[in-house]
Write a protein that holds these residues in place. Structure first.
Motif, mmCIF file in Angstrom:
data_model
loop_
_atom_site.group_PDB
_atom_site.id
_atom_site.type_symbol
_atom_site.label_atom_id
_atom_site.label_comp_id
_atom_site.label_asym_id
_atom_site.label_seq_id
_atom_site.Cartn_x
_atom_site.Cartn_y
_atom_site.Cartn_z
ATOM 1 N N SER A 100 0.822 -1.212 0.000
ATOM 2 C CA SER A 100 0.000 0.000 0.000
ATOM 3 C C SER A 100 0.851 1.255 0.000
ATOM 4 C CB SER A 100 -0.933 -0.007 1.219
ATOM 5 O OG SER A 100 -0.199 -0.071 2.427
ATOM 6 N N LEU A 101 2.021 1.200 0.614
ATOM 7 C CA LEU A 101 2.908 2.361 0.647
ATOM 8 C C LEU A 101 3.713 2.498 -0.639
ATOM 9 C CD1 LEU A 101 4.181 2.039 4.317
ATOM 10 C CD2 LEU A 101 2.638 3.781 3.427
ATOM 11 N N CYS A 102 4.056 1.359 -1.259
ATOM 12 C CA CYS A 102 4.855 1.413 -2.486
ATOM 13 C C CYS A 102 4.128 2.152 -3.607
ATOM 14 C CB CYS A 102 5.208 -0.004 -2.947
ATOM 15 S SG CYS A 102 6.575 -0.751 -2.028
ATOM 16 N N VAL A 103 2.810 2.024 -3.660
ATOM 17 C CA VAL A 103 2.062 2.645 -4.749
ATOM 18 C C VAL A 103 1.628 4.063 -4.405
ATOM 19 C CG1 VAL A 103 1.229 0.427 -5.577
ATOM 20 C CG2 VAL A 103 -0.140 1.697 -3.922
ATOM 21 N N SER A 104 2.029 4.576 -3.253
ATOM 22 C CA SER A 104 1.595 5.913 -2.863
ATOM 23 C C SER A 104 2.767 6.724 -2.329
ATOM 24 C CB SER A 104 0.469 5.817 -1.816
ATOM 25 O OG SER A 104 0.880 5.014 -0.721
ATOM 26 N N VAL A 106 5.773 6.010 -0.993
ATOM 27 C CA VAL A 106 7.151 5.689 -1.363
ATOM 28 C C VAL A 106 7.509 6.243 -2.740
ATOM 29 C CG1 VAL A 106 8.725 3.794 -1.946
ATOM 30 C CG2 VAL A 106 7.318 3.666 0.122
ATOM 31 N N ALA A 107 6.604 6.103 -3.700
ATOM 32 C CA ALA A 107 6.872 6.606 -5.050
ATOM 33 C C ALA A 107 7.105 8.115 -5.040
ATOM 34 C CB ALA A 107 5.712 6.248 -5.977
ATOM 35 N N ASP A 108 6.321 8.850 -4.255
ATOM 36 C CA ASP A 108 6.474 10.306 -4.187
ATOM 37 C C ASP A 108 7.818 10.702 -3.566
ATOM 38 O OD1 ASP A 108 3.948 10.505 -5.251
ATOM 39 O OD2 ASP A 108 2.966 10.770 -3.308
ATOM 40 N N GLU A 291 15.510 12.006 5.671
ATOM 41 C CA GLU A 291 15.239 13.439 5.647
ATOM 42 C C GLU A 291 14.208 13.785 4.575
ATOM 43 O OE1 GLU A 291 19.021 15.201 5.026
ATOM 44 O OE2 GLU A 291 19.819 14.608 6.989
ATOM 45 N N ASP A 292 14.350 13.188 3.392
ATOM 46 C CA ASP A 292 13.405 13.465 2.305
ATOM 47 C C ASP A 292 12.017 12.930 2.642
ATOM 48 O OD1 ASP A 292 15.283 14.768 0.811
ATOM 49 O OD2 ASP A 292 15.685 13.102 -0.555
ATOM 50 N N LEU A 293 11.960 11.766 3.267
ATOM 51 C CA LEU A 293 10.670 11.190 3.641
ATOM 52 C C LEU A 293 9.907 12.127 4.564
ATOM 53 C CD1 LEU A 293 8.678 8.727 3.889
ATOM 54 C CD2 LEU A 293 10.040 8.044 5.878
ATOM 55 N N LEU A 294 10.558 12.584 5.616
ATOM 56 C CA LEU A 294 9.885 13.462 6.566
ATOM 57 C C LEU A 294 9.507 14.789 5.929
ATOM 58 C CD1 LEU A 294 11.990 12.803 9.791
ATOM 59 C CD2 LEU A 294 9.845 11.746 9.073
ATOM 60 N N SER A 295 10.370 15.303 5.069
ATOM 61 C CA SER A 295 10.083 16.568 4.401
ATOM 62 C C SER A 295 8.866 16.458 3.487
ATOM 63 C CB SER A 295 11.308 17.017 3.594
ATOM 64 O OG SER A 295 11.029 18.189 2.864
ATOM 65 N N VAL A 296 8.818 15.377 2.692
ATOM 66 C CA VAL A 296 7.703 15.189 1.766
ATOM 67 C C VAL A 296 6.398 14.966 2.533
ATOM 68 C CG1 VAL A 296 6.711 13.627 0.042
ATOM 69 C CG2 VAL A 296 9.107 14.337 -0.134
ATOM 70 N N LEU A 297 6.439 14.158 3.580
ATOM 71 C CA LEU A 297 5.226 13.884 4.351
ATOM 72 C C LEU A 297 4.715 15.150 5.039
ATOM 73 C CD1 LEU A 297 5.955 10.411 5.984
ATOM 74 C CD2 LEU A 297 4.552 10.921 3.988
ATOM 75 N N HIS A 305 -2.862 17.048 0.978
ATOM 76 C CA HIS A 305 -2.839 16.112 -0.145
ATOM 77 C C HIS A 305 -2.534 14.667 0.265
ATOM 78 C CE1 HIS A 305 -2.029 19.727 -3.003
ATOM 79 N NE2 HIS A 305 -3.323 19.483 -2.856
ATOM 80 N N LEU A 306 -2.546 14.390 1.565
ATOM 81 C CA LEU A 306 -2.401 12.989 1.968
ATOM 82 C C LEU A 306 -3.657 12.219 1.575
ATOM 83 C CD1 LEU A 306 -0.796 13.189 5.538
ATOM 84 C CD2 LEU A 306 0.244 12.257 3.475
ATOM 85 N N PRO A 307 -3.523 10.932 1.247
ATOM 86 C CA PRO A 307 -4.704 10.142 0.864
ATOM 87 C C PRO A 307 -5.749 10.124 1.979
ATOM 88 C CG PRO A 307 -2.677 8.967 0.344
ATOM 89 C CD PRO A 307 -2.282 10.144 1.169
#
Length: 320
Positions: A100-104, A106-108, A291-297, A305-307
């Motif tokens: 579920s995370l790979c298609v949402s 993680v890709a971003d 760092e990128d993960l936390l920044s994007v989230l 824009h979160l699902p």
């Protein structure tokens, strides 16, 4: 004992043949055989049973096997870490995540990460949370986004980053489950469940057990995509993360009702955490991805824009 000897040992176990192992390691067979004999002499135990048709590990070999895999994996990580010292222009990131995370999410995040560090090779492992935790502990992953049950996991640190809702999905055109459904009512419908290794499967079965009901399992053993397809075909209903509904317009979602007297309260939502090993320092690539993960989230949460059914958990400052 050397890394090379352990690598040769693993190659023989994985191929079951000295000849194939030598070819895999790109050395002459006598050289490989000699190194393994030296390893056995050093340890004082026979590691391999040399049969006519194949080679299998002895009891001592079985005991060495998981340790050897971890040592070899860590040595490869060390080599990659040295390469990364050149400003992350080279290197590798091995990331695990649930389907579920790979298609949402993680890709971003990988889009941003790859834009900043195009020289870093990305290796993505998709699977159930339990499988990913095991791979992380064996040194086969650098980071993993896994389901956090709030329990201590050996040699791992888990930092919550997301909170997601679980919903019941059914095919459109099938009997309407309504806006909410309790676990007792749900157990009366045929269920489609994931294979073992998925946290979602364990949660579903545990909720039924806590409510004192026996689920009617119609199909079991699939990956997430297979579960969704089977539900679309009308084989049953399934409990899935709300994240997976995007791109499946033929599915109808019903929220789980935890208000009943038999409810296992709190199980309809779950926490997603970023996990890394505590016995080795995260690689520079892993730190950069974090760092990128936390920044994007954080940015996606601020812009709304979160699902649906997903919210950002503001973690404390992460340390290596």
């Amino acid at each position: 004992m050397t890394i090379k000897q352990l690598s040769y040992f693993l190659a023989v176990v994985d191929t079951g043949r000295f000849t194939q192992a030598a070819a895999l390691c790109r050395v002459a067979q006598p050289t490989l055989s000699k190194q393994i004999r030296t390893l056995e002499e050093d340890l004082g135990e026979t590691l391999l049973t040399r049969g006519h048709d194949n080679v299998t590990p002895t009891a001592a070999g079985e005991a060495l096997l998981p340790l050897a895999r971890r040592i070899v994996a860590d040595s490869e990580t060390a080599r990659m870490e040295i390469a990364e010292l050149a400003g992350l222009r080279r290197g590798r990131l091995r990331l695990g995540a649930t389907p579920s995370l790979c298609v949402s999410v993680v890709a971003d995040v990988l889009e941003v990460f790859h834009g900043r560090y195009p020289g870093i090779a990305l290796q993505i492992a998709e699977g159930g949370s339990q499988d990913l935790v095991a791979d992380l502990q064996r040194g086969q992953l650098d980071l993993a986004l896994v389901i956090d049950r709030g329990e201590t996991v050996r040699d791992l640190a888990l930092t919550p980053v997301l909170r997601e809702e679980l919903v019941v999905v059914a095919a459109r055109g099938r009997p309407d489950l309504g806006e909410h459904i309790g676990i007792v009512e749900l157990a009366a419908h045929p269920l489609v469940v994931n294979r073992e290794g998925y946290e979602l499967r364990e949660v579903t079965l545990a909720a039924c057990a806590a409510a004192g009901v026996t689920p009617r399992i119609a199909v079991e053993g699939g990956e997430m995509d297979a579960v969704l397809r089977m539900v679309e075909r009308g084989l049953g209903v399934a409990i899935v993360p709300s994240l997976v509904l995007a791109g499946h317009p033929t599915l109808r979602a019903t929220r789980l009702d935890e208000s009943g007297e038999h409810a296992d309260r709190g199980w309809s939502h779950r926490t997603i955490s970023l996990a890394h090993r505590t016995d080795v320092a995260p690689t520079r690539a892993a730190q950069a991805f974090r760092e990128d993960l936390l920044s994007v989230l954080a940015r996606t949460s601020r812009t709304g824009h979160l699902p649906p059914g997903v919210r950002y958990v503001h973690p404390p400052t992460l340390t290596a």
